[in-house]
Design an enzyme around this catalytic site. Structure first.
Site: not given
Ligand code: UGA
Length: 431
Positions: A11, A155, A205, A209, A250-251, A261, A264, A318
């Site tokens: 970040v 990301r 946020k 997530n 995201f499926l 991320c 957590k 990833k």
């Protein structure tokens, strides 16, 4: 504008490079002198596509200044952004030690002019008010400031693009002056502006997530059913995702979500809700399914692989990152090592970090072919591009037995059958 970023992880460093590239002077504060030296020389320390070039370009232009001195950076800055880590404590809460320690240092060094302190770290609701209390307690009498919450949505692997072209920029603050200054800083960046209260920004946020993690766990839950019924999860999720209200992003089912991320943040939101008397059963199930996606995959390898000498493709959580934090590969390799497996792994970027976890308990290959050679089975954990069109015929010829366990559904089962592999993938027919 002159601004400061505290922290030089994903970040902090990415934001610093982007704001410097837009013409601002950016101080980056770190604690570790060795790392600061590396950064000053143009080494980003983390692997992120395009970051090294952007870092070098803006150092050369004199717009990026790395320092450990709050005294040097804070009084010179109109906006101070914090991007330090909030790792999970053993009970799953976000550890705010760094965030609050940094607030104290910033407060003590505030200059004579108005300063906005904007938190980019993912912090539980209420944290920015705690930061404000710390600043108020330690600041010099004449200093004026306001706090804001500007959560970051980048990301890993596509961090630069996500920061230059975000879907939205969230600015949470009680102060119009702070909001205006932050809007000015973000002027050249695309994306919808969402101006909200501090608490809403903090929850946006975690909710984002957790929603994405929920989609992934839902996809994995459906994959468990597909496996038992002969349905094909890719066909099912294509059919589901075409509904515009749902969407296909995201499926994707697999070995579950990892990284620093989602695991957590889901736990931290469960904690926040529980501490306030909210029943968090739904998110607990998301976390449970994620763990099951990993243990199920390990069990299938244990029950179906013809031997215990295995090759691994992919260690990072990833593609396009060297980050192995909470990576499914690491958790599953641990299970297999305990069961007596011998592991030879290849990952284009993640091997150095993996060596800090496993040392010489696993072997590392120079390329994907070497990782597969003479192995009883090959396990795929990360969908790196270089595996997509690799010469699978050649791979098969060198393996002791042609078994592939694909945790990312990279190949078509029918093609793998024709090539002569025994191919196990997620939520599809075992060929
Ligand atoms: C995530 C969010 O996507 C960012 O918006 C956010 O800023 C960031 O967390 C953060 O809080 O800092 P990141 O963890 O870098 O970003 O990576 P993602 O691309 O979201 O992937 C997370 C994990 O989910 C990976 O292990 C990935 O393999 C997995 N995943 C993703 C799936 O298993 N299925 C999918 O369909 C998508």
């Amino acid at each position: 504008m002159t601004i400061t970023l505290v922290g030089h992880g994903y970040v902090g460093l990415v934001s610093a490079c982007v704001f410097a590239d837009l013409g601002n002077t950016v101080f980056v504060i770190g604690r570790n002198e060795d790392k600061l030296l590396r950064l000053k020389s143009g080494d980003p320390i983390i692997y992120e596509p395009g970051l090294e070039e952007l870092l070098k370009k803006n150092i050369a232009a004199g717009r990026l200044i790395f320092t450990s001195s709050y005294k040097e950076a804070i009084p010179a800055s109109e906006i101070v952004m914090t991007g330090v880590g909030t790792p999970p404590t053993p009970t799953g809460e976000a550890d705010l030690t760094s965030v609050l320690a940094v607030a104290e240092q910033i407060g003590q060094n505030l200059g004579n002019h108005f300063t906005v302190i904007s938190c980019k770290s993912t912090v539980p609701v209420g944290t920015n008010r705690k930061i404000k209390e710390v600043l108020d307690r330690v600041k010099p009498a004449h200093a004026t400031f306001e706090v804001a919450s500007c959560p970051e949505f980048l990301r890993e692997g596509s961090a630069l693009n996500d920061t230059f072209r975000p879907d939205r920029i969230i600015i949470g603050s009680d102060s119009k002056e702070a909001i205006d200054l932050l809007l000015k800083l973000h002027e050249p960046i695309e994306g919808e502006r969402v101006v909200v209260g501090l608490e809403s920004a903090e929850i946006i946020k975690y909710a984002s997530n957790s929603m994405l993690a929920t989609k992934i766990s839902f996809a994995n839950l459906i994959s468990f059913i597909c496996e038992k019924t002969g349905a094909d999860v890719e066909e099912v999720l294509d059919g589901v995702g075409l509904d515009k209200r749902i969407g296909r992003m995201f499926l994707y089912s697999g070995t579950g979500y990892g990284g620093s991320c989602f695991p957590k943040d889901v736990l931290a939101l469960i904690n926040t809700g529980t501490s306030m008397g909210v029943d968090m059963t739904m998110l607990k199930a998301v976390d449970d399914i994620n763990k099951k996606a990993q243990t199920n995959f390990a069990s299938i390898i244990q029950s179906s692989a013809p031997g215990k000498n295995i090759g691994v493709w992919g260690l990072a959580f990833k593609p396009n990152t060297d980050d192995i934090r909470f990576a499914p590969a690491i958790n599953i390799i641990k299970i297999l090592l305990e069961d007596g497996y011998t592991v030879t792994a290849y990952d284009p970027e993640g091997m150095d970090n993996t060596a800090t976890v496993f040392g010489d308990r696993i072997r590392y290959a120079a390329n994907p072919f070497e990782a597969a050679e003479n192995k009883d089975a090959l396990i795929i954990f990360t969908e790196w591009n270089e595996f997509k069109q690799i010469d699978l015929k050649k791979i098969k010829e060198t393996m002791s037995s042609p078994y592939i366990f694909d945790g990312r559904n990279m190949y078509e089962p029918e093609t793998m059958k024709q090539l002569g592999f025994t191919y196990y993938s997620i939520g599809r027919k075992n060929i």
